[in-house]
Design a protein around this motif. Sequence first.
Motif, PDB file in Angstrom:
ATOM      1  N   GLU A 119       0.822  -1.210   0.000  1.00  0.00           N
ATOM      2  CA  GLU A 119       0.000   0.000   0.000  1.00  0.00           C
ATOM      3  C   GLU A 119       0.860   1.267   0.000  1.00  0.00           C
ATOM      4  OE1 GLU A 119      -3.791  -1.773   2.478  1.00  0.00           O
ATOM      5  OE2 GLU A 119      -2.081  -1.007   3.610  1.00  0.00           O
ATOM      6  N   VAL A 120       0.273   2.323  -0.533  1.00  0.00           N
ATOM      7  CA  VAL A 120       0.944   3.617  -0.662  1.00  0.00           C
ATOM      8  C   VAL A 120       0.138   4.671   0.091  1.00  0.00           C
ATOM      9  CG1 VAL A 120       1.468   5.463  -2.310  1.00  0.00           C
ATOM     10  CG2 VAL A 120       2.102   3.103  -2.832  1.00  0.00           C
ATOM     11  N   GLN A 121       0.849   5.528   0.818  1.00  0.00           N
ATOM     12  CA  GLN A 121       0.239   6.629   1.561  1.00  0.00           C
ATOM     13  C   GLN A 121       0.792   7.947   1.006  1.00  0.00           C
ATOM     14  OE1 GLN A 121       1.558   7.095   5.649  1.00  0.00           O
ATOM     15  NE2 GLN A 121      -0.495   7.674   6.343  1.00  0.00           N
ATOM     16  N   LEU A 122       0.024   8.626   0.177  1.00  0.00           N
ATOM     17  CA  LEU A 122       0.487   9.860  -0.443  1.00  0.00           C
ATOM     18  C   LEU A 122       0.497  11.013   0.550  1.00  0.00           C
ATOM     19  CD1 LEU A 122      -1.285   9.745  -3.936  1.00  0.00           C
ATOM     20  CD2 LEU A 122       1.113   9.213  -3.409  1.00  0.00           C
ATOM     21  N   ARG A 123       1.510  11.826   0.485  1.00  0.00           N
ATOM     22  CA  ARG A 123       1.637  13.011   1.353  1.00  0.00           C
ATOM     23  C   ARG A 123       0.661  14.094   0.896  1.00  0.00           C
ATOM     24  NH1 ARG A 123       5.899  17.576   1.489  1.00  0.00           N
ATOM     25  NH2 ARG A 123       6.171  18.038   3.712  1.00  0.00           N
ATOM     26  N   ARG A 124      -0.142  14.600   1.852  1.00  0.00           N
ATOM     27  CA  ARG A 124      -1.178  15.569   1.510  1.00  0.00           C
ATOM     28  C   ARG A 124      -1.138  16.840   2.367  1.00  0.00           C
ATOM     29  NH1 ARG A 124      -5.052  12.898  -1.687  1.00  0.00           N
ATOM     30  NH2 ARG A 124      -4.716  10.641  -1.785  1.00  0.00           N
ATOM     31  N   ASP A 125      -0.310  16.844   3.414  1.00  0.00           N
ATOM     32  CA  ASP A 125      -0.275  17.987   4.328  1.00  0.00           C
ATOM     33  C   ASP A 125       1.157  18.147   4.829  1.00  0.00           C
ATOM     34  OD1 ASP A 125      -0.324  19.498   6.844  1.00  0.00           O
ATOM     35  OD2 ASP A 125      -2.514  19.351   6.711  1.00  0.00           O
ATOM     36  N   ALA A 126       1.818  19.230   4.460  1.00  0.00           N
ATOM     37  CA  ALA A 126       3.232  19.415   4.784  1.00  0.00           C
ATOM     38  C   ALA A 126       3.475  19.505   6.288  1.00  0.00           C
ATOM     39  CB  ALA A 126       3.760  20.669   4.094  1.00  0.00           C
ATOM     40  N   ASP A 127       2.523  20.050   7.029  1.00  0.00           N
ATOM     41  CA  ASP A 127       2.702  20.185   8.475  1.00  0.00           C
ATOM     42  C   ASP A 127       2.489  18.859   9.201  1.00  0.00           C
ATOM     43  OD1 ASP A 127       3.244  22.928   8.291  1.00  0.00           O
ATOM     44  OD2 ASP A 127       1.114  23.427   8.315  1.00  0.00           O
ATOM     45  N   ARG A 128       1.456  18.142   8.820  1.00  0.00           N
ATOM     46  CA  ARG A 128       1.151  16.875   9.491  1.00  0.00           C
ATOM     47  C   ARG A 128       2.049  15.736   9.013  1.00  0.00           C
ATOM     48  NH1 ARG A 128      -4.745  18.373   8.873  1.00  0.00           N
ATOM     49  NH2 ARG A 128      -5.539  18.761  10.986  1.00  0.00           N
ATOM     50  N   GLN A 129       2.631  15.876   7.843  1.00  0.00           N
ATOM     51  CA  GLN A 129       3.429  14.796   7.249  1.00  0.00           C
ATOM     52  C   GLN A 129       4.808  15.328   6.866  1.00  0.00           C
ATOM     53  OE1 GLN A 129       0.367  14.345   4.409  1.00  0.00           O
ATOM     54  NE2 GLN A 129      -0.984  13.860   6.104  1.00  0.00           N
ATOM     55  N   PRO A 130       5.677  15.538   7.872  1.00  0.00           N
ATOM     56  CA  PRO A 130       6.995  16.113   7.607  1.00  0.00           C
ATOM     57  C   PRO A 130       7.916  15.151   6.863  1.00  0.00           C
ATOM     58  CG  PRO A 130       6.831  15.426   9.891  1.00  0.00           C
ATOM     59  CD  PRO A 130       5.460  15.258   9.304  1.00  0.00           C
TER      60      PRO A 130
ATOM     61  N   ALA B 295      -4.109  10.968   5.572  1.00  0.00           N
ATOM     62  CA  ALA B 295      -3.421  10.419   4.402  1.00  0.00           C
ATOM     63  C   ALA B 295      -3.629   8.907   4.393  1.00  0.00           C
ATOM     64  CB  ALA B 295      -1.930  10.759   4.451  1.00  0.00           C
ATOM     65  N   PRO B 296      -4.719   8.429   3.806  1.00  0.00           N
ATOM     66  CA  PRO B 296      -5.019   6.994   3.851  1.00  0.00           C
ATOM     67  C   PRO B 296      -4.052   6.178   2.990  1.00  0.00           C
ATOM     68  CG  PRO B 296      -6.557   8.141   2.415  1.00  0.00           C
ATOM     69  CD  PRO B 296      -5.746   9.201   3.080  1.00  0.00           C
ATOM     70  N   PHE B 297      -3.871   4.926   3.392  1.00  0.00           N
ATOM     71  CA  PHE B 297      -3.119   3.971   2.580  1.00  0.00           C
ATOM     72  C   PHE B 297      -4.045   3.398   1.510  1.00  0.00           C
ATOM     73  CE2 PHE B 297      -0.289   3.925   6.261  1.00  0.00           C
ATOM     74  CZ  PHE B 297       0.954   3.805   5.668  1.00  0.00           C
ATOM     75  N   VAL B 298      -3.486   3.202   0.301  1.00  0.00           N
ATOM     76  CA  VAL B 298      -4.242   2.635  -0.819  1.00  0.00           C
ATOM     77  C   VAL B 298      -3.421   1.503  -1.430  1.00  0.00           C
ATOM     78  CG1 VAL B 298      -5.337   3.075  -3.034  1.00  0.00           C
ATOM     79  CG2 VAL B 298      -5.323   4.865  -1.277  1.00  0.00           C
ATOM     80  N   GLU B 299      -4.049   0.373  -1.660  1.00  0.00           N
ATOM     81  CA  GLU B 299      -3.348  -0.778  -2.234  1.00  0.00           C
ATOM     82  C   GLU B 299      -2.968  -0.519  -3.689  1.00  0.00           C
ATOM     83  OE1 GLU B 299      -4.148  -5.495  -3.300  1.00  0.00           O
ATOM     84  OE2 GLU B 299      -5.336  -4.532  -1.713  1.00  0.00           O
ATOM     85  N   VAL B 300      -1.704  -0.846  -4.018  1.00  0.00           N
ATOM     86  CA  VAL B 300      -1.230  -0.705  -5.397  1.00  0.00           C
ATOM     87  C   VAL B 300      -0.679  -2.020  -5.952  1.00  0.00           C
ATOM     88  CG1 VAL B 300      -0.727   1.764  -5.219  1.00  0.00           C
ATOM     89  CG2 VAL B 300       1.039   0.097  -4.590  1.00  0.00           C
ATOM     90  N   ALA B 301      -0.454  -3.013  -5.085  1.00  0.00           N
ATOM     91  CA  ALA B 301       0.106  -4.288  -5.542  1.00  0.00           C
ATOM     92  C   ALA B 301      -0.210  -5.375  -4.528  1.00  0.00           C
ATOM     93  CB  ALA B 301       1.611  -4.167  -5.754  1.00  0.00           C
ATOM     94  N   ARG B 302      -0.055  -6.626  -4.949  1.00  0.00           N
ATOM     95  CA  ARG B 302      -0.190  -7.786  -4.064  1.00  0.00           C
ATOM     96  C   ARG B 302       1.108  -8.589  -4.084  1.00  0.00           C
ATOM     97  NH1 ARG B 302      -5.334  -9.789  -1.810  1.00  0.00           N
ATOM     98  NH2 ARG B 302      -6.374  -7.784  -1.393  1.00  0.00           N
ATOM     99  N   LEU B 303       1.495  -9.042  -2.922  1.00  0.00           N
ATOM    100  CA  LEU B 303       2.639  -9.935  -2.791  1.00  0.00           C
ATOM    101  C   LEU B 303       2.120 -11.303  -2.369  1.00  0.00           C
ATOM    102  CD1 LEU B 303       5.709 -10.476  -2.666  1.00  0.00           C
ATOM    103  CD2 LEU B 303       5.641  -9.675  -0.284  1.00  0.00           C
ATOM    104  N   ARG B 304       2.343 -12.296  -3.207  1.00  0.00           N
ATOM    105  CA  ARG B 304       1.869 -13.656  -2.933  1.00  0.00           C
ATOM    106  C   ARG B 304       3.070 -14.581  -2.780  1.00  0.00           C
ATOM    107  NH1 ARG B 304      -1.694 -11.343  -6.657  1.00  0.00           N
ATOM    108  NH2 ARG B 304      -3.876 -11.309  -5.955  1.00  0.00           N
ATOM    109  N   VAL B 305       3.080 -15.308  -1.673  1.00  0.00           N
ATOM    110  CA  VAL B 305       4.185 -16.223  -1.367  1.00  0.00           C
ATOM    111  C   VAL B 305       3.600 -17.603  -1.120  1.00  0.00           C
ATOM    112  CG1 VAL B 305       6.063 -16.738   0.222  1.00  0.00           C
ATOM    113  CG2 VAL B 305       5.574 -14.364  -0.388  1.00  0.00           C
ATOM    114  N   PRO B 306       3.818 -18.551  -2.026  1.00  0.00           N
ATOM    115  CA  PRO B 306       3.268 -19.893  -1.827  1.00  0.00           C
ATOM    116  C   PRO B 306       3.997 -20.624  -0.711  1.00  0.00           C
ATOM    117  CG  PRO B 306       4.704 -19.863  -3.737  1.00  0.00           C
ATOM    118  CD  PRO B 306       4.594 -18.447  -3.266  1.00  0.00           C
ATOM    119  N   ARG B 307       3.364 -21.676  -0.208  1.00  0.00           N
ATOM    120  CA  ARG B 307       3.983 -22.467   0.857  1.00  0.00           C
ATOM    121  C   ARG B 307       5.344 -22.973   0.393  1.00  0.00           C
ATOM    122  NH1 ARG B 307      -0.783 -26.325   1.931  1.00  0.00           N
ATOM    123  NH2 ARG B 307      -1.818 -24.311   1.579  1.00  0.00           N
ATOM    124  N   GLN B 308       6.303 -22.948   1.291  1.00  0.00           N
ATOM    125  CA  GLN B 308       7.684 -23.307   0.944  1.00  0.00           C
ATOM    126  C   GLN B 308       8.488 -23.461   2.226  1.00  0.00           C
ATOM    127  OE1 GLN B 308       9.847 -19.361  -0.380  1.00  0.00           O
ATOM    128  NE2 GLN B 308       7.685 -19.251  -1.000  1.00  0.00           N
TER     129      GLN B 308
END
Length: 360
Positions: free
Chosen positions: A263-274, A287-300
């Motif tokens: 997930e990605v959290q984009l910076r939206r407020d310079a004071d709250r997100q230094p 600044a919500p997190f938004v999913e951009v990819a999946r990581l899949r790991v099979p049993r091993q």
Amino acid sequence: MPMTLPPPLPYSPEIETLQDDEGETLAAINASFDEILQTTHEDYGRAVRAVHAKAHGILEGIFTVADVLPPELVQGLFAAPSSHRAYLRISTNPGDILDDAVALPRGLALKVLDVEGERLPGAQGSTQDFIMVNGPIFTAPDAKKFAGNLKLLAKTTDRAEGAKVAASKVLQVVNAALGAVGMESTALAGLGGAPQVDPLGETYFSVTPFRYGEYVAKFRLRPVSSALTELTGAKIRTKGHPDAIRERVQQEMAGIDAEWAFEVQLRRDADRQPIEDASVEWKEDHAPFVEVARLRVPRQDSWDADRVRAVDEDMRFSVWTGLAAHRPLGGINRARRDAYQHSADFRAAANGCPMREPTT
């Protein structure tokens, strides 16, 4: 009614504030790294990482970028749908290889292979690394404070392990009591007061900011498959088992297929997100997190000898290995650039094994 979010703030080089004494700070960090590296090299007969020396699991999976994303998230590695082989290294943070009874924060390093695009200066190969820990903030606000903390840590490397175990038990009780009233301490966790939880159930954060193409972001890896979420908060019994975490992960990964949301959290407020204070959490309300990819790991087998040798011994992980579109930002990350290379160079020379970026 849902809150309307402000637009993401654009990236520009001017958002970083360089300090006049950063060269001195880096020299202090490297000196502490040398003390840790030389001590552990003498003790183990081989060189290990200056931080996150002990691995608990080495895994291989597939990192898949989402097919459809909002325009502001179509950046860098995530500019187009794609699938990549990936390696994961699960660890704890000290530079010495301690009994698992010393409860410390978890780390997860992710290396995504075959990533096309302009590289960061000095970044070899075609990989993108993400370095994360199981907490949303860094233990120090800036590189100078981190250098001071590291100097103290270097003095305790590989000394009085029994005392560390005893102290860890006390700190865990204290930190659990603080957590019960909403005052859990990051500092106590870093000293051995972290809850002894299963690393497969944890959520991992980049804690420091990065360029995200036209914008700025932090990253998160969150367990989403039920096999992982069932492990969230699960405690591991370590008494009498110095490698209990590794054994637990190996047992679990032999029978489950794991899946995480990246997930990605984009910076939206310079004071709250230094940018320059890594000890400030970027709150999800702003600044919500938004999913951009999946990581899949099979049993091993998470401790397969060949994979351990290839990843744990022969690879390095660094936030400065990757695309220019995901340039690390802030003083902590600027200090990491040479410090991580310094550690890797020591390992390569001492072990007679040059570090190489993998390809498919």
